[in-house]
Structures are given as structure tokens and as C-alpha cells.
Motif scaffolding. Structure first.
Motif, PDB file in Angstrom:
ATOM      1  N   LEU A  26      -9.037 -49.881  33.233  1.00  0.00           N
ATOM      2  CA  LEU A  26     -10.263 -49.860  32.447  1.00  0.00           C
ATOM      3  C   LEU A  26     -11.200 -48.749  32.918  1.00  0.00           C
ATOM      4  CD1 LEU A  26     -10.960 -53.679  32.076  1.00  0.00           C
ATOM      5  CD2 LEU A  26      -9.953 -52.114  30.397  1.00  0.00           C
ATOM      6  N   ALA A  27     -11.150 -48.430  34.204  1.00  0.00           N
ATOM      7  CA  ALA A  27     -11.994 -47.369  34.757  1.00  0.00           C
ATOM      8  C   ALA A  27     -11.363 -45.985  34.579  1.00  0.00           C
ATOM      9  CB  ALA A  27     -12.255 -47.615  36.235  1.00  0.00           C
ATOM     10  N   CYS A  28     -10.050 -45.918  34.442  1.00  0.00           N
ATOM     11  CA  CYS A  28      -9.329 -44.647  34.353  1.00  0.00           C
ATOM     12  C   CYS A  28      -9.756 -43.862  33.118  1.00  0.00           C
ATOM     13  CB  CYS A  28      -7.828 -44.913  34.301  1.00  0.00           C
ATOM     14  SG  CYS A  28      -6.836 -43.420  34.106  1.00  0.00           S
ATOM     15  N   ALA A  29     -10.034 -42.571  33.329  1.00  0.00           N
ATOM     16  CA  ALA A  29     -10.414 -41.691  32.223  1.00  0.00           C
ATOM     17  C   ALA A  29      -9.229 -40.880  31.716  1.00  0.00           C
ATOM     18  CB  ALA A  29     -11.535 -40.754  32.666  1.00  0.00           C
ATOM     19  N   GLY A  30      -8.076 -40.987  32.379  1.00  0.00           N
ATOM     20  CA  GLY A  30      -6.883 -40.279  31.930  1.00  0.00           C
ATOM     21  C   GLY A  30      -6.923 -38.787  32.162  1.00  0.00           C
ATOM     22  N   SER A  31      -7.628 -38.339  33.190  1.00  0.00           N
ATOM     23  CA  SER A  31      -7.753 -36.896  33.454  1.00  0.00           C
ATOM     24  C   SER A  31      -6.439 -36.271  33.888  1.00  0.00           C
ATOM     25  CB  SER A  31      -8.813 -36.640  34.532  1.00  0.00           C
ATOM     26  OG  SER A  31      -8.345 -37.052  35.801  1.00  0.00           O
ATOM     27  N   GLY A  32      -5.549 -37.051  34.499  1.00  0.00           N
ATOM     28  CA  GLY A  32      -4.262 -36.539  34.936  1.00  0.00           C
ATOM     29  C   GLY A  32      -4.274 -35.885  36.303  1.00  0.00           C
ATOM     30  N   LEU A  33      -5.425 -35.815  36.944  1.00  0.00           N
ATOM     31  CA  LEU A  33      -5.487 -35.219  38.285  1.00  0.00           C
ATOM     32  C   LEU A  33      -4.576 -35.955  39.259  1.00  0.00           C
ATOM     33  CD1 LEU A  33      -9.323 -34.586  38.617  1.00  0.00           C
ATOM     34  CD2 LEU A  33      -7.534 -32.863  38.347  1.00  0.00           C
ATOM     35  N   CYS A  34      -4.535 -37.270  39.145  1.00  0.00           N
ATOM     36  CA  CYS A  34      -3.715 -38.072  40.061  1.00  0.00           C
ATOM     37  C   CYS A  34      -2.229 -37.794  39.855  1.00  0.00           C
ATOM     38  CB  CYS A  34      -4.011 -39.555  39.885  1.00  0.00           C
ATOM     39  SG  CYS A  34      -3.677 -40.209  38.232  1.00  0.00           S
ATOM     40  N   LEU A  35      -1.815 -37.568  38.615  1.00  0.00           N
ATOM     41  CA  LEU A  35      -0.412 -37.304  38.345  1.00  0.00           C
ATOM     42  C   LEU A  35       0.028 -36.001  38.984  1.00  0.00           C
ATOM     43  CD1 LEU A  35      -1.237 -39.381  36.114  1.00  0.00           C
ATOM     44  CD2 LEU A  35       0.517 -38.327  34.738  1.00  0.00           C
ATOM     45  N   ALA A  36      -0.831 -34.999  38.904  1.00  0.00           N
ATOM     46  CA  ALA A  36      -0.517 -33.708  39.508  1.00  0.00           C
ATOM     47  C   ALA A  36      -0.516 -33.793  41.029  1.00  0.00           C
ATOM     48  CB  ALA A  36      -1.514 -32.657  39.041  1.00  0.00           C
ATOM     49  N   THR A  37      -1.358 -34.654  41.574  1.00  0.00           N
ATOM     50  CA  THR A  37      -1.497 -34.782  43.029  1.00  0.00           C
ATOM     51  C   THR A  37      -0.383 -35.618  43.627  1.00  0.00           C
ATOM     52  OG1 THR A  37      -3.886 -34.597  42.787  1.00  0.00           O
ATOM     53  CG2 THR A  37      -3.082 -35.483  44.861  1.00  0.00           C
ATOM     54  N   ALA A  38      -0.062 -36.730  43.015  1.00  0.00           N
ATOM     55  CA  ALA A  38       0.966 -37.645  43.530  1.00  0.00           C
ATOM     56  C   ALA A  38       2.111 -37.726  42.538  1.00  0.00           C
ATOM     57  CB  ALA A  38       0.367 -39.013  43.804  1.00  0.00           C
ATOM     58  N   HIS A  39       2.697 -36.585  42.253  1.00  0.00           N
ATOM     59  CA  HIS A  39       3.780 -36.500  41.278  1.00  0.00           C
ATOM     60  C   HIS A  39       4.885 -37.510  41.598  1.00  0.00           C
ATOM     61  CE1 HIS A  39       6.328 -34.703  38.267  1.00  0.00           C
ATOM     62  NE2 HIS A  39       7.300 -34.654  39.156  1.00  0.00           N
ATOM     63  N   GLY A  40       5.262 -38.268  40.596  1.00  0.00           N
ATOM     64  CA  GLY A  40       6.323 -39.245  40.745  1.00  0.00           C
ATOM     65  C   GLY A  40       5.849 -40.627  41.185  1.00  0.00           C
ATOM     66  N   ARG A  41       4.602 -40.734  41.613  1.00  0.00           N
ATOM     67  CA  ARG A  41       4.057 -42.027  42.064  1.00  0.00           C
ATOM     68  C   ARG A  41       3.197 -42.674  40.979  1.00  0.00           C
ATOM     69  NH1 ARG A  41       5.642 -43.327  47.433  1.00  0.00           N
ATOM     70  NH2 ARG A  41       6.673 -41.460  48.128  1.00  0.00           N
ATOM     71  N   LEU A  44       1.285 -41.562  33.151  1.00  0.00           N
ATOM     72  CA  LEU A  44       0.350 -41.925  32.091  1.00  0.00           C
ATOM     73  C   LEU A  44       1.024 -42.904  31.153  1.00  0.00           C
ATOM     74  CD1 LEU A  44      -1.599 -38.735  30.955  1.00  0.00           C
ATOM     75  CD2 LEU A  44      -2.429 -40.668  32.273  1.00  0.00           C
ATOM     76  N   ASP A  45       0.295 -43.920  30.779  1.00  0.00           N
ATOM     77  CA  ASP A  45       0.763 -44.929  29.843  1.00  0.00           C
ATOM     78  C   ASP A  45      -0.403 -45.202  28.907  1.00  0.00           C
ATOM     79  OD1 ASP A  45       2.006 -47.013  28.531  1.00  0.00           O
ATOM     80  OD2 ASP A  45       1.726 -48.443  30.157  1.00  0.00           O
ATOM     81  N   ALA A  46      -0.242 -44.862  27.646  1.00  0.00           N
ATOM     82  CA  ALA A  46      -1.306 -45.022  26.650  1.00  0.00           C
ATOM     83  C   ALA A  46      -2.579 -44.282  27.083  1.00  0.00           C
ATOM     84  CB  ALA A  46      -1.579 -46.494  26.376  1.00  0.00           C
ATOM     85  N   GLY A  47      -2.395 -43.101  27.688  1.00  0.00           N
ATOM     86  CA  GLY A  47      -3.530 -42.264  28.056  1.00  0.00           C
ATOM     87  C   GLY A  47      -4.235 -42.662  29.343  1.00  0.00           C
ATOM     88  N   ARG A  48      -3.699 -43.619  30.065  1.00  0.00           N
ATOM     89  CA  ARG A  48      -4.299 -44.080  31.327  1.00  0.00           C
ATOM     90  C   ARG A  48      -3.235 -44.083  32.421  1.00  0.00           C
ATOM     91  NH1 ARG A  48      -9.760 -46.379  30.114  1.00  0.00           N
ATOM     92  NH2 ARG A  48      -9.764 -46.084  27.876  1.00  0.00           N
ATOM     93  N   ALA A  49      -3.684 -43.864  33.658  1.00  0.00           N
ATOM     94  CA  ALA A  49      -2.751 -43.851  34.785  1.00  0.00           C
ATOM     95  C   ALA A  49      -2.202 -45.244  35.046  1.00  0.00           C
ATOM     96  CB  ALA A  49      -3.448 -43.316  36.031  1.00  0.00           C
ATOM     97  N   ARG A  50      -0.985 -45.251  35.539  1.00  0.00           N
ATOM     98  CA  ARG A  50      -0.312 -46.484  35.947  1.00  0.00           C
ATOM     99  C   ARG A  50       0.602 -46.121  37.109  1.00  0.00           C
ATOM    100  NH1 ARG A  50       0.685 -51.337  33.522  1.00  0.00           N
ATOM    101  NH2 ARG A  50       0.017 -50.628  31.491  1.00  0.00           N
ATOM    102  N   ALA A  51       0.670 -46.993  38.102  1.00  0.00           N
ATOM    103  CA  ALA A  51       1.577 -46.770  39.225  1.00  0.00           C
ATOM    104  C   ALA A  51       3.013 -46.904  38.739  1.00  0.00           C
ATOM    105  CB  ALA A  51       1.298 -47.772  40.332  1.00  0.00           C
ATOM    106  N   VAL A  52       3.878 -46.014  39.188  1.00  0.00           N
ATOM    107  CA  VAL A  52       5.303 -46.120  38.871  1.00  0.00           C
ATOM    108  C   VAL A  52       5.858 -47.378  39.528  1.00  0.00           C
ATOM    109  CG1 VAL A  52       7.564 -45.032  39.228  1.00  0.00           C
ATOM    110  CG2 VAL A  52       5.597 -43.647  38.526  1.00  0.00           C
ATOM    111  N   ALA A  53       5.427 -47.635  40.769  1.00  0.00           N
ATOM    112  CA  ALA A  53       5.785 -48.855  41.492  1.00  0.00           C
ATOM    113  C   ALA A  53       4.543 -49.332  42.224  1.00  0.00           C
ATOM    114  CB  ALA A  53       6.918 -48.594  42.472  1.00  0.00           C
ATOM    115  N   GLU A  54       4.318 -50.633  42.218  1.00  0.00           N
ATOM    116  CA  GLU A  54       3.130 -51.185  42.875  1.00  0.00           C
ATOM    117  C   GLU A  54       3.154 -50.934  44.381  1.00  0.00           C
ATOM    118  OE1 GLU A  54       0.879 -55.460  43.574  1.00  0.00           O
ATOM    119  OE2 GLU A  54       2.647 -55.382  42.297  1.00  0.00           O
ATOM    120  N   LEU A  55       4.331 -51.056  45.003  1.00  0.00           N
ATOM    121  CA  LEU A  55       4.466 -50.807  46.437  1.00  0.00           C
ATOM    122  C   LEU A  55       5.093 -49.442  46.652  1.00  0.00           C
ATOM    123  CD1 LEU A  55       5.748 -54.267  47.706  1.00  0.00           C
ATOM    124  CD2 LEU A  55       3.398 -53.432  47.528  1.00  0.00           C
TER     125      LEU A  55
END
Length: 89
Positions: A26-41, A44-55
Motif C-alpha cells: 500500500l505504501a509502495c509507489a512502484g518506482s522500481g529503484l528496489c528492483l534495480a538495487t536488489a535484482h532477483g530479490r 513488480l506485481d501490478a505496478g508494486r514491489a513484491r518479494a520474490v521470496a519472503e525469506l
């Protein structure tokens, strides 16, 4: 910005076991900075970040993603203690 409890220690140590990667979608703005920083972790899902795996294994890129998030939507916790490792306030 949402307030968060302060971390109880400094820089996370890489030998601490597993980390829990939490994303407040709900807080995620979907900027994608996190995806570029932690590639593979994160993804984006429906324009918002989501962890690939919780752990996840300790990884400095995950901490960096939480620190760089403009909305403070990412939290990294130590699985064993529940301690917030990032973002550091």
C-alpha cells in the motif's frame, strides 16, 4: 512517511542466518529503484514491489533496496530475532 520502530543495532552481519523481506504494497509507489538495487530479490506485481521470496539469505543489496526506497515500503528483519535491519532510521 510512515513511522517505523528503530533498529536495535548497526550494520547487519552477513552470518546472522535468514532475513525476512517485507514490502508494504500500500505504501509502495512502484518506482522500481528496489528492483534495480536488489535484482532477483524483488519484482513488480501490478505496478508494486513484491518479494520474490519472503525469506532470503543475508545480502547487502536487500538492505540497500530498503534504504533507497523513497516510500520506506521495504523492511528487512532478522528471522531469528525479529530485529529490523533496514531501513535504519
Amino acid at each position: 512517511m510512515p513511522s517505523r520502530p528503530a533498529a536495535t543495532s548497526g550494520t547487519p552481519a552477513p552470518d546472522r542466518g535468514q532475513w525476512r523481506l517485507e514490502v508494504d504494497r500500500l505504501a509502495c509507489a512502484g518506482s522500481g529503484l528496489c528492483l534495480a538495487t536488489a535484482h532477483g530479490r524483488l519484482r513488480l506485481d501490478a505496478g508494486r514491489a513484491r518479494a520474490v521470496a519472503e525469506l532470503t539469505e543475508p545480502d547487502a543489496r536487500v538492505v540497500d533496496a530498503a534504504e533507497i526506497c523513497p516510500m520506506e515500503a521495504i523492511t528487512v528483519r532478522d528471522v531469528n530475532t525479529g530485529e529490523i535491519l533496514a531501513p535504519r532510521l
